[in-house]
Scaffold this motif. Structure first.
Motif, PDB file in Angstrom:
ATOM      1  N   ALA A 252     -31.328  -1.357 -12.096  1.00 46.29           N
ATOM      2  CA  ALA A 252     -31.403  -2.819 -12.063  1.00 46.29           C
ATOM      3  C   ALA A 252     -32.400  -3.327 -13.098  1.00 46.29           C
ATOM      4  N   GLU A 253     -33.545  -2.671 -13.186  1.00 42.19           N
ATOM      5  CA  GLU A 253     -34.555  -3.069 -14.167  1.00 42.19           C
ATOM      6  C   GLU A 253     -33.998  -2.949 -15.587  1.00 42.19           C
ATOM      7  N   TYR A 254     -33.302  -1.856 -15.868  1.00 37.91           N
ATOM      8  CA  TYR A 254     -32.730  -1.645 -17.200  1.00 37.91           C
ATOM      9  C   TYR A 254     -31.669  -2.698 -17.512  1.00 37.91           C
ATOM     10  N   PHE A 255     -30.842  -3.012 -16.504  1.00 38.40           N
ATOM     11  CA  PHE A 255     -29.784  -4.000 -16.684  1.00 38.40           C
ATOM     12  C   PHE A 255     -30.373  -5.348 -17.092  1.00 38.40           C
ATOM     13  N   TYR A 256     -31.360  -5.837 -16.335  1.00 35.98           N
ATOM     14  CA  TYR A 256     -31.930  -7.150 -16.628  1.00 35.98           C
ATOM     15  C   TYR A 256     -32.799  -7.145 -17.887  1.00 35.98           C
ATOM     16  N   LYS A 257     -33.371  -5.998 -18.197  1.00 37.14           N
ATOM     17  CA  LYS A 257     -34.190  -5.881 -19.406  1.00 37.14           C
ATOM     18  C   LYS A 257     -33.377  -6.243 -20.649  1.00 37.14           C
ATOM     19  N   HIS A 258     -32.088  -5.945 -20.611  1.00 32.94           N
ATOM     20  CA  HIS A 258     -31.217  -6.235 -21.746  1.00 32.94           C
ATOM     21  C   HIS A 258     -30.372  -7.491 -21.531  1.00 32.94           C
ATOM     22  N   LEU A 259     -30.032  -7.783 -20.269  1.00 32.95           N
ATOM     23  CA  LEU A 259     -29.179  -8.947 -20.004  1.00 32.95           C
ATOM     24  C   LEU A 259     -29.884 -10.263 -20.308  1.00 32.95           C
ATOM     25  N   LEU A 260     -31.087 -10.449 -19.773  1.00 35.65           N
ATOM     26  CA  LEU A 260     -31.711 -11.761 -19.837  1.00 35.65           C
ATOM     27  C   LEU A 260     -32.098 -12.183 -21.250  1.00 35.65           C
ATOM     28  N   PRO A 261     -32.622 -11.284 -22.094  1.00 39.36           N
ATOM     29  CA  PRO A 261     -32.835 -11.696 -23.489  1.00 39.36           C
ATOM     30  C   PRO A 261     -31.532 -12.067 -24.197  1.00 39.36           C
ATOM     31  N   TRP A 262     -30.442 -11.377 -23.857  1.00 42.90           N
ATOM     32  CA  TRP A 262     -29.134 -11.745 -24.415  1.00 42.90           C
ATOM     33  C   TRP A 262     -28.756 -13.159 -23.980  1.00 42.90           C
ATOM     34  N   ALA A 263     -28.995 -13.478 -22.701  1.00 43.65           N
ATOM     35  CA  ALA A 263     -28.616 -14.794 -22.185  1.00 43.65           C
ATOM     36  C   ALA A 263     -29.385 -15.909 -22.879  1.00 43.65           C
ATOM     37  N   THR A 264     -30.670 -15.702 -23.107  1.00 40.35           N
ATOM     38  CA  THR A 264     -31.496 -16.768 -23.698  1.00 40.35           C
ATOM     39  C   THR A 264     -31.427 -16.797 -25.224  1.00 40.35           C
ATOM     40  N   SER A 265     -30.806 -15.805 -25.818  1.00 38.44           N
ATOM     41  CA  SER A 265     -30.743 -15.746 -27.284  1.00 38.44           C
ATOM     42  C   SER A 265     -29.714 -16.691 -27.869  1.00 38.44           C
ATOM     43  N   ASP A 266     -28.783 -17.173 -27.019  1.00 41.89           N
ATOM     44  CA  ASP A 266     -27.660 -17.994 -27.485  1.00 41.89           C
ATOM     45  C   ASP A 266     -26.818 -17.260 -28.524  1.00 41.89           C
ATOM     46  N   ARG A 267     -26.840 -15.927 -28.450  1.00 44.63           N
ATOM     47  CA  ARG A 267     -26.050 -15.133 -29.386  1.00 44.63           C
ATOM     48  C   ARG A 267     -24.559 -15.252 -29.093  1.00 44.63           C
ATOM     49  N   GLY A 268     -24.235 -15.479 -27.823  1.00 42.65           N
ATOM     50  CA  GLY A 268     -22.835 -15.594 -27.453  1.00 42.65           C
ATOM     51  C   GLY A 268     -22.143 -14.253 -27.373  1.00 42.65           C
ATOM     52  N   THR A 269     -20.847 -14.265 -27.528  1.00 44.88           N
ATOM     53  CA  THR A 269     -20.013 -13.072 -27.406  1.00 44.88           C
ATOM     54  C   THR A 269     -19.147 -12.933 -28.664  1.00 44.88           C
ATOM     55  N   PRO A 270     -18.470 -11.794 -28.823  1.00 46.62           N
ATOM     56  CA  PRO A 270     -17.601 -11.639 -29.999  1.00 46.62           C
ATOM     57  C   PRO A 270     -16.555 -12.744 -30.139  1.00 46.62           C
ATOM     58  N   LYS A 271     -16.022 -13.218 -29.044  1.00 42.70           N
ATOM     59  CA  LYS A 271     -15.001 -14.275 -29.088  1.00 42.70           C
ATOM     60  C   LYS A 271     -15.620 -15.657 -29.272  1.00 42.70           C
ATOM     61  N   ARG A 272     -16.822 -15.850 -28.716  1.00 46.85           N
ATOM     62  CA  ARG A 272     -17.512 -17.134 -28.831  1.00 46.85           C
ATOM     63  C   ARG A 272     -18.939 -16.905 -29.328  1.00 46.85           C
ATOM     64  N   PRO A 273     -19.098 -16.553 -30.567  1.00 48.38           N
ATOM     65  CA  PRO A 273     -20.452 -16.308 -31.080  1.00 48.38           C
ATOM     66  C   PRO A 273     -21.263 -17.601 -31.169  1.00 48.38           C
ATOM     67  N   GLY A 274     -22.569 -17.461 -30.963  1.00 47.92           N
ATOM     68  CA  GLY A 274     -23.465 -18.596 -31.109  1.00 47.92           C
ATOM     69  C   GLY A 274     -23.367 -19.634 -30.021  1.00 47.92           C
ATOM     70  N   ARG A 275     -22.749 -19.315 -28.896  1.00 46.99           N
ATOM     71  CA  ARG A 275     -22.618 -20.270 -27.797  1.00 46.99           C
ATOM     72  C   ARG A 275     -23.655 -19.982 -26.711  1.00 46.99           C
ATOM     73  N   PRO A 276     -24.324 -20.997 -26.195  1.00 48.34           N
ATOM     74  CA  PRO A 276     -25.242 -20.782 -25.062  1.00 48.34           C
ATOM     75  C   PRO A 276     -24.473 -20.464 -23.787  1.00 48.34           C
ATOM     76  N   ILE A 277     -24.969 -19.530 -22.992  1.00 49.19           N
ATOM     77  CA  ILE A 277     -24.327 -19.132 -21.744  1.00 49.19           C
ATOM     78  C   ILE A 277     -25.377 -19.146 -20.642  1.00 49.19           C
ATOM     79  N   ASN A 278     -25.261 -20.075 -19.704  1.00 48.08           N
ATOM     80  CA  ASN A 278     -26.173 -20.091 -18.567  1.00 48.08           C
ATOM     81  C   ASN A 278     -25.844 -18.936 -17.628  1.00 48.08           C
ATOM     82  N   VAL A 279     -26.890 -18.306 -17.104  1.00 42.11           N
ATOM     83  CA  VAL A 279     -26.720 -17.152 -16.219  1.00 42.11           C
ATOM     84  C   VAL A 279     -27.538 -17.364 -14.952  1.00 42.11           C
ATOM     85  N   ASN A 280     -26.899 -17.195 -13.809  1.00 41.26           N
ATOM     86  CA  ASN A 280     -27.599 -17.185 -12.529  1.00 41.26           C
ATOM     87  C   ASN A 280     -27.747 -15.743 -12.051  1.00 41.26           C
TER      88      ASN A 280
END
Length: 461
Positions: A252-280
């Motif tokens: 769980a620690e490893y998962f969030y260590k990488h997930l949350l910086p991705w969420a706040t980076s606004d990097r987006g995804t391959p299909k929607r790059p550069g898009r902000p994604i809110n995560v709960n």
């Protein structure tokens, strides 16, 4: 005479993504709402989703600046505008299990939103989250994924509603489960660049983790229905810490260590790059009383005593820190209920073991979980003690037809904690529906929750 009611002011989605947290209360020892508000503020959390909706649970959020998502109950009873208006005052949630219920959910959404719009609260948004079984199964590439034919007509109605009201499409995901269902490599469940599995898709899209893969699967599904303009956010995304192979505090620690910086980076995804994604993040605390899949009981970042299980930087900066401890929680005395070793009637022993597990939670003893290596006698003690703690150490609850006794020596092992829970706090949860039962959404096919996004205010209708 004017009627006072707590209504919901929508969290306004900005140009940057934010991290929120979910809080359910399906547990014996429930955190007190004022303590939760204090903890969220200390950790800089500006959004929360509540699965409980009583006034005494919501009220402590007033003036906190924390934006809330609350769910609405009793969809089966909302058949008229008058009943929908009443439901604005009775917050709960929806559990739809059939196409008929999905159709009704779309109708109820429109009714509720219409009432809010009429009253001048159009910024309050009614919504419904979605889970992976809505998509066609056994497809590896996101570009090949679409919604199941059976629900497309209802999905189109829902998407039209979202577009009209400028609301996001909400998705929920348990990566450890999605990974298993799709037979992906275990490493594919984690954001980051450590995956040994790579999925190549059209237009040079490369997927190395299930979070982006899952998100873009929905992006493609929306595009195929001509709704590519609608924003997508994660209203539930989490990693369990027990009850399942690969579910522990370290993963769980490893998962969030990488997930949350991705969420706040606004990097987006391959299909929607550069898009902000809110995560709960799911979720604040364990919910041992959930009746669905075992690992759904162990999503808590915090133990019931207010101590964090692992390091997680809820700001999304990726720092190697523990979240703030929840203050003011008192632990019960160091007492455990143990099996007395009487094996003369093993049928009776098994019956008491099964009963204790049914009435409490023994998922930590399941295969692959933290307590899976216990001996038979230790398993029995674990079950007896869980029920004993659920009953707030009432000595009568440790009888088990003469097989249990209270001990002061900790029976825990190096790998398995036999818990001592906290003192009995606020046990009010949420009002039962008209059938006398309270519902709690679980990960199941075609489950829908109608959601309202708001900052707590007291307004007059």
């Amino acid at each position: 005479m004017m009627k006072m009611v707590m209504v919901m002011v929508m969290f306004l989605y900005g140009a940057e993504a934010s991290i929120g947290i979910n809080w359910g209360r399906e547990s014996a020892q429930r955190l007190v709402p004022s303590q939760v508000v204090d903890m969220l503020l200390q950790n800089g959390i500006g959004r929360a989703r509540l699965f409980s909706s009583q006034t005494d649970i919501v009220a402590p959020f007033e003036g906190s600046g924390i934006n809330l998502t609350i769910t609405i109950n009793k969809i089966a009873f909302i058949k008229t505008k008058e009943l929908a208006t009443e439901e604005i005052y009775i917050f709960g949630y929806v559990f739809a299990t059939s196409l008929e219920a999905i159709s009704q959910a779309v109708e109820v959404q429109r009714m509720l939103q219409g009432i809010l719009n009429e009253r001048g609260f159009g910024h309050v948004k009614v919504n419904t989250p979605h889970i992976h079984p809505e998509l066609v199964p056994n497809v590896t590439k996101p570009s090949q994924i679409e919604f199941c034919d059976t629900i497309k007509p209802y999905m189109i109605q829902h998407l039209q509603f979202l577009r009209e009201n400028n609301a996001p499409f909400l998705i929920e995901a348990i990566p450890i489960q999605i990974n298993f269902i799709n037979n992906f490599d275990p490493s594919f469940a984690f954001p980051g660049n450590a995956s040994t599995q790579v999925i190549n898709d059209v237009n040079g899209a490369i997927y190395t983790n299930v979070v982006e893969w899952h998100y873009d699967s929905y992006v493609w599904a929306l595009e195929k229905l001509n709704f590519s303009d609608i924003r997508l956010d994660y209203s539930l995304l989490g990693w369990p810490t027990d009850g399942y192979t690969g579910a522990n505090a370290s993963t769980a620690e490893y998962f969030y260590k990488h997930l949350l910086p991705w969420a706040t980076s606004d990097r987006g995804t391959p299909k929607r790059p550069g898009r902000p994604i809110n995560v709960n993040v799911h979720s604040l605390a364990d919910e041992h009383k959930i009746k669905s899949f075992p690992y759904t009981r162990h999503f808590g970042i915090y133990r019931s005593n207010g101590q964090p299980k692992y390091k997680i930087d809820l700001s999304g900066q990726g720092r190697d820190i523990y979240p703030t401890t929840i203050r003011g929680i008192m632990r019960m005395p160091d007492r455990w209920c143990a099996f007395n070793g009487d094996r003369r009637d093993m049928d009776k022993v098994k019956a008491q073991l099964d009963w204790a597990c049914k009435k409490s939670d023994c998922t930590s003893t399941f295969e692959g979980a933290s307590c899976s290596s216990l001996t038979l006698e230790q398993n029995i003690t674990y079950a007896f003690n869980m029920y004993f703690q659920y009953q707030f150490q009432d000595e009568k609850s440790c009888d088990f037809d003469g097989l249990g006794h209270v001990v002061v020596n900790d029976p825990s092992t190096d790998a398995c904690v036999f818990p001592v829970e906290v003192v009995k706090g606020q046990q009010v949860n949420f009002q039962a529906n008209n059938s006398g039962h309270a519902f709690r959404p679980s990960t199941a096919f075609f489950y829908l929750s109608i959601l309202l996004f708001f900052s707590y205010q007291t307004l007059y209708f």
